[in-house]
Scaffold this active site. Sequence first.
Site, short mmCIF file in Angstrom:
data_model
loop_
_atom_site.label_atom_id
_atom_site.label_comp_id
_atom_site.label_asym_id
_atom_site.label_seq_id
_atom_site.Cartn_x
_atom_site.Cartn_y
_atom_site.Cartn_z
N ASN A 1 30.71 -19.82 18.78
CA ASN A 1 31.06 -18.53 18.41
C ASN A 1 29.41 -17.64 18.38
O ASN A 1 29.44 -16.60 17.83
CB ASN A 1 31.79 -18.19 17.19
CG ASN A 1 32.29 -16.67 16.96
OD1 ASN A 1 32.48 -16.04 16.03
ND2 ASN A 1 32.53 -15.90 18.28
N ASP B 1 29.08 -23.59 29.20
CA ASP B 1 28.23 -23.44 27.79
C ASP B 1 26.81 -23.13 28.46
O ASP B 1 25.95 -23.90 28.88
CB ASP B 1 28.55 -24.72 26.96
CG ASP B 1 27.52 -24.58 25.67
OD1 ASP B 1 26.73 -23.62 25.55
OD2 ASP B 1 27.82 -25.44 24.89
N CYS C 1 27.44 -17.54 21.88
CA CYS C 1 27.18 -17.40 23.03
C CYS C 1 28.51 -16.86 23.80
O CYS C 1 28.49 -15.67 24.26
CB CYS C 1 26.70 -18.45 23.89
SG CYS C 1 25.27 -19.27 22.96
N ARG C 2 29.39 -17.63 24.24
CA ARG C 2 30.19 -17.36 25.11
C ARG C 2 31.33 -16.25 24.60
O ARG C 2 31.53 -15.10 25.30
CB ARG C 2 31.04 -18.62 25.74
CG ARG C 2 30.17 -19.30 26.71
CD ARG C 2 30.78 -20.67 26.99
NE ARG C 2 30.88 -21.56 25.82
CZ ARG C 2 31.49 -22.83 25.63
NH1 ARG C 2 32.00 -23.32 26.56
NH2 ARG C 2 31.35 -23.37 24.31
N SER C 3 32.06 -16.79 23.62
CA SER C 3 33.14 -15.94 22.92
C SER C 3 32.69 -14.44 22.50
O SER C 3 33.50 -13.60 22.72
CB SER C 3 33.87 -16.56 21.98
OG SER C 3 33.34 -17.00 20.87
N CYS D 1 35.29 -19.93 21.36
CA CYS D 1 34.43 -21.12 21.97
C CYS D 1 33.82 -22.09 21.03
O CYS D 1 34.68 -22.07 19.89
CB CYS D 1 33.12 -20.34 22.87
SG CYS D 1 31.96 -19.53 21.57
#
Length: 162
Positions: free
Chosen positions: A16, A131, A18-20, A13
């Site tokens: 690095n 996001d 939150c999402r990934s 993401c």
Amino acid sequence: MKQATTVRVLFVCLGNICRSPTAEAVFRRDVERAGLARAFEIDSAGTTALHAGELAHHDTRACAARRGVAITHRARRFVREDLARFDHVLAMDHENLRAILLHAVDDAARAKVKMFRALEHDAPPDAEVPDPYYSGRFDHVFEICERASAALLAHLRERHGI
Ligand code: 4NP
């Protein structure tokens, strides 16, 4: 004797944090539940170094912890060598996808890069993991990662015969 397969999977993401890291931790949990931990190497990275060295966002970790998933990853920047080292590189959104593809030097590298949600059942084509950094929708992100992770694992098991 059958050669042990290692499938290397990288989630990417922007920051690095939150999402990934969520995708990485959920996918690792799913792989462990399937008894396949030894068959996979799993990591995550960001297309920027904005948060390099940091633990995941507090709300990302709290949201995962409520569901029994520990996120211990430290943020790192995606580097060109990741495209050689990993077999599958999964982007959370189209901006991530473009940033990763800037590092791809040939068709073999480009073929490794996909949208994480590409295989998810009933997701719109080209669906993204939104996001949560400004929206605060951490639970929504976690739920998306659960659906996409299950679809990805089913696909990779079939693809790699594991
Ligand atoms: P991520 O979320 O890409 O899912 O880790 C973000 C983290 C940090 C920023 C933006 C998005 N930021 O602008 O610092």
